[in-house]
Design a protein around this motif. Structure first.
Motif, mmCIF file in Angstrom:
data_model
loop_
_atom_site.group_PDB
_atom_site.id
_atom_site.type_symbol
_atom_site.label_atom_id
_atom_site.label_comp_id
_atom_site.label_asym_id
_atom_site.label_seq_id
_atom_site.Cartn_x
_atom_site.Cartn_y
_atom_site.Cartn_z
ATOM 1 N N HIS A 1 18.962 -37.880 -36.804
ATOM 2 C CA HIS A 1 19.870 -36.752 -36.660
ATOM 3 C C HIS A 1 20.073 -36.406 -35.185
ATOM 4 O O HIS A 1 21.177 -36.120 -34.750
ATOM 5 C CB HIS A 1 19.325 -35.535 -37.429
ATOM 6 N N VAL A 2 18.970 -36.463 -34.426
ATOM 7 C CA VAL A 2 19.075 -36.190 -32.990
ATOM 8 C C VAL A 2 19.999 -37.210 -32.324
ATOM 9 O O VAL A 2 20.797 -36.884 -31.442
ATOM 10 C CB VAL A 2 17.675 -36.203 -32.336
ATOM 11 N N VAL B 1 11.068 -37.280 -44.633
ATOM 12 C CA VAL B 1 10.907 -35.904 -44.164
ATOM 13 C C VAL B 1 11.469 -35.785 -42.748
ATOM 14 O O VAL B 1 11.955 -36.755 -42.179
ATOM 15 C CB VAL B 1 9.413 -35.497 -44.192
ATOM 16 N N LYS B 2 11.439 -34.574 -42.230
ATOM 17 C CA LYS B 2 11.842 -34.301 -40.838
ATOM 18 C C LYS B 2 10.739 -33.446 -40.238
ATOM 19 O O LYS B 2 10.830 -32.233 -40.199
ATOM 20 C CB LYS B 2 13.181 -33.560 -40.826
ATOM 21 N N ARG C 1 31.725 -33.119 -45.836
ATOM 22 C CA ARG C 1 33.002 -32.732 -45.212
ATOM 23 C C ARG C 1 32.794 -32.241 -43.782
ATOM 24 O O ARG C 1 33.566 -32.577 -42.886
ATOM 25 C CB ARG C 1 33.678 -31.655 -46.054
ATOM 26 N N ARG C 2 31.745 -31.455 -43.584
ATOM 27 C CA ARG C 2 31.496 -30.935 -42.241
ATOM 28 C C ARG C 2 31.124 -32.051 -41.266
ATOM 29 O O ARG C 2 31.577 -32.081 -40.126
ATOM 30 C CB ARG C 2 30.395 -29.869 -42.273
ATOM 31 N N LEU C 3 30.290 -32.977 -41.746
ATOM 32 C CA LEU C 3 29.905 -34.106 -40.889
ATOM 33 C C LEU C 3 31.112 -34.971 -40.541
ATOM 34 O O LEU C 3 31.269 -35.433 -39.404
ATOM 35 C CB LEU C 3 28.834 -34.968 -41.577
ATOM 36 N N ALA C 4 31.981 -35.180 -41.537
ATOM 37 C CA ALA C 4 33.171 -36.010 -41.307
ATOM 38 C C ALA C 4 34.071 -35.374 -40.255
ATOM 39 O O ALA C 4 34.793 -36.058 -39.525
ATOM 40 C CB ALA C 4 33.929 -36.226 -42.610
ATOM 41 N N TYR D 1 22.015 -28.224 -40.291
ATOM 42 C CA TYR D 1 20.684 -27.981 -40.859
ATOM 43 C C TYR D 1 19.835 -27.054 -39.981
ATOM 44 O O TYR D 1 18.691 -26.768 -40.310
ATOM 45 C CB TYR D 1 19.937 -29.302 -41.053
ATOM 46 N N GLY D 2 20.376 -26.652 -38.810
ATOM 47 C CA GLY D 2 19.620 -25.740 -37.940
ATOM 48 C C GLY D 2 18.326 -26.326 -37.425
ATOM 49 O O GLY D 2 17.271 -25.700 -37.473
#
Lengths: 232, 232, 232, 232, 232, 232
Positions: free
Chosen positions: A76-77, A147-148, B205-208, B217-218
């Motif tokens: 994700h990073v 996991v993250k 949708r947001r990622l696209a 995801y904060g």
């Protein structure tokens, strides 16, 4: 970043030099086998990395990721570090086949301009990735998610499938596997690949016409010297 | 049947309760990765089980088989126990890759209403099975056939590819692998899968659109707290 | 050539008797699983040999090659020994996955009339080989090429993927794997395969109509005698 | 705890019934091969679990652990649950070879009365563990340590090396591997093992005197019936 | 020598700086697991490298070798580059298990002052090597010898068992595996190892007295926060 | 018996010629690595066969067994065929790791004069076999026993661990693995081994004195010709 940084965790390098885009395009014209030969039989990742759908090919510049087993936080990073023309290359701190990457991350990477993923771990949502034609080379397809919880790094040198990859290096991948071309050597390797391809084309025509490699390459004398005997 | 019956040989249970058909259909709408997450990351069979033809998917209730190495006798016994909507799940008493299942058994299973086969061993007649579109997940394709000499069991709890499967459980399989949902939990898992899918659709949708998972995801604060450093 | 010649290096046998072409054509009508059964469950190569593109099938007479790890010199020597209808079968002196064969050698082999390649090592140019529809069974796809430095042999008995292959034997390969039929037994095996296929066709119809193998094969008594218990 | 709890994370069961200590002692008198036979050839963990030092043997009651890949947090939690006579049995949510256990944890486990460890992952400090004579069966020796970031469970049913283990079951391990005897069956299995051992002792004497198993077990007729031919 | 030289063939570097001898001695006082932790969990070679006799330990400076599959020519070249206190580290251009090293080379290496061998391939004469107490870590024991036909390199950076090793780096190996410490970091790692060992010694005493790691490391709060529930 | 008999089931050959006892004794004086070289680098079984206790060595004449997976019936049949000085060599019809052999069969084989066992499967009672000093090379140690249901053969040619073994051939095994010497070549191989050993002894002394293999074997010119460059 020095070689001693391999495997260092907790760092994200924002700005890394990429191989020249024009050179990347040139290398992308050739196959992995040709480029591997062209740079002196170096740079090949282990052959257990396989494309998850047939005929996938990709060529781009490496954004490297060092990830922990069962943990895809750094993927994700990495999304934020992706620039158009990049391929994300993920090495792990230990062997792990969990499905670290799926269609959501693929959607994000594509939106950022990524051309593909090379990962020394598993991926999931294989059917959707194929439908999206998002190019992936992995060691497994595995529905198990991750996991993250533990940090790794982005854009440090990583070892992926037995080969060192530096951020910004050229990554070329097709049905035959994945090869890395160090950024500094990319132009020279493109030249060598072009030369090799031309030579092979001529050889191919002669072989198709029934000539033997034994004669084209002049092997008969060396074989005899090495002791090979023909028996009728 | 108690857990102590795992691996017991010489028994065929004729009547086993199956998961509710409507719930099976609901679970069949989702992918294996989604359902695996939806039941708390449990129930996944080892990823070495692979579909023998691309795009195979199946969802049904388990008829379980315990087979001996190199011996497919119990797969014939199981045919009689198959009801429409079942998937036959074969565990072995020891690791073995022999081709225990081919187009004849597939013809029989299909005639009885089976939706597929999950087998911790090999299968053969792969080309015909693909032409029949009979869905199979196996650890190998192997032309070597088997004997019919030693009994096992049908419809006892079995361990298949590292996971416990009880007769009547829901089996879902696709390109990503195979997951088992215990009969008692099937409705709850269907609900959870539905909820997860909805949430993912919004995220997709947001990622696209170019948003980052880091923000959606904060994750930024947690990453900083975990010690991740950005270097320019 | 005696069995004691297995693994002998430095020899090329120019003239080896091939199985009769008409018998080869007959065997080529059946699948590997059928022929393996028809010759008493013998002759199967290990199942790790896989076709590099789906639906590949081939049947021909063996030209055998004994190669050194990372060295494809003998594959060039073998080209000259190929006659129309042959399949080149490569055994190695030790386990090795390097890409010993690619599109240039395939062009040469095809020009000489070869029907395919069975190799206990890796191959490369997988995409081109698929486009050429050149049939290959290998243990790996691997871009890494090889040197030409150490001699092996051509047309000596070799062990390929755990099975002995003599030059001139019949090689049959499909999605289920690879089987070798010794030249001397080829006609008898073709007969047996034909008989088996006929019998299976009748069984297939009965199974499709819903009859059980338990009844068709008369297994119920033997199962009871072996102690199988049915529980309601 | 029901079978549906397999793989459930986030739970520690404080009080689990253990198999009777006297029965455990009886089972500990026999070898793994004998006990496996005595309970009908069930309960054996996969043979890739090996003792880390020769001649290790252990018999005790299972404290089960479900651990995450690359994370040994739950092994610390388990220490508190250990009672004298226990063996800690660790299953993982996914394949992982990291070194989750070393001499510090061994010191702690021994202080709590543990008799050994069976772990479907790696361990480290192998030399010290051997000097301590702390009995360990693992899938790898690996210096790589682990994080403490993600919870698993203690004393839930786990699958370890392909076999279900419930807390309180009897674990027997020696050079031949590891077998689990369900708590409820332990007394019956001890009886069966004793009977088998006695019978084997008599057979051993006859074999040592030169009698053949063919005659002692009366196999000749069955072999002839199965078609075995002797050729002079 | 730059990272781009990884895998370059045909070069022997005569003079490479070695890590300081006093620092090497200090690192040699600790175990591989400790040193791996002390340098931030980096530098470990894959755990498939195993000592060929129990209790082997070695610490020294790396002379690196890049060898071809089935070819030990460069191991002879390396002998001349060995100085007292060195450990020869052999990476290969491709996976290969042949027995590249035996008692003759061991005799030569010892005569030159070498302290051991780490090789990502096979070795032979295992019994004699054990009698000589010549320390070897390898991926296989294999009687198959090799040719001397194709050049590699000596004292270039190599990847051995998945980790980059530069000539002159510190190599530490014991029952737990093999770790490389980059020359530039050696003194700092020695300090960190010493600190870690001291801390562990204190912890060991508390654990031996029955204290729990949960309390010593203060894990209870974090576990509760992570959601772990205790059930009576 | 012809090569076409490989894998034929249902036959026991009572009388097979053995290699000359005096020649067997001579071969038994050398190591596996030496004998493998002495017969031109042929005859080695795959290196996954390992001795089950350290320092085991054995040399004798082969009694061959073809066994079915999970079935040790033929190992009992073989006992009657054993003559003093024999080693039983077991090949399987398919890969299988079950424990086919234990202390009872070892007692019987020893009573008949057998010198050891080479088996391409598992064995059990490892501790007792070590105490008996009964020499065994196997692919696994595994407590799982086998049935006696399907016939194989005794004293037909078998493929064991990738190598053809004929009954009566010489089998030599030690820590380095297992090599087969065809009966007809045994005397010549014994001569060659003796010559090789003498030559190596002289080389060993020179290497121990600090001479380099580069000079003893005269490699410097060939290395230069092959393009090796020394850099200061």
């Amino acid at each position: 970043m020095a070689m001693t940084e391999i495997g260092k965790v907790g760092v994200v390098m924002r700005n890394v030099p990429r191989a020249d885009a024009a050179v990347v395009e040139r290398i992308g014209c050739y196959g992995v086998a040709t480029v591997h030969e062209a740079q002196g039989r170096t740079g090949l990742l282990k052959p257990y990395l396989r494309p998850i759908w047939p005929r996938a090919t990709a060529c781009g510049t490496a954004v490297t990721v060092l990830a922990q087993p069962g943990d895809n936080w750094m993927l994700h990073v990495a999304a934020e570090m992706v620039r158009p023309g990049d391929i994300v290359v993920v090495g792990l701190t230990t062997d792990n086949d969990d499905g670290m990457f799926g269609d959501l991350l693929a959607t994000s990477y594509r939106a950022r301009g990524a051309r593909g993923l090379v990962i020394d771990a598993g991926v999931r949502d294989a059917k959707t990735l194929a439908e999206m034609q998002f190019a992936v080379w992995s060691r497994a397809v595995n529905a198990r998610g991750t996991v993250k919880a533990t940090v790794g790094s982005v854009n440090v040198p990583v070892i992926c499938a037995g080969m060192l990859v530096n951020p910004g290096d050229v990554i070329l991948a097709d049905d035959d596997g994945v090869v890395v071309v160090p950024r500094e050597r990319a132009a020279a390797v493109a030249d060598a690949a072009e030369a090799r391809e031309k030579k092979e084309e001529a050889t191919r025509r002669r072989l198709a016409a029934g000539e033997l490699g034994l004669d084209i390459y002049g092997m008969r004398e060396a074989l005899a010297k090495a002791g090979l005997k023909y028996v009728d």
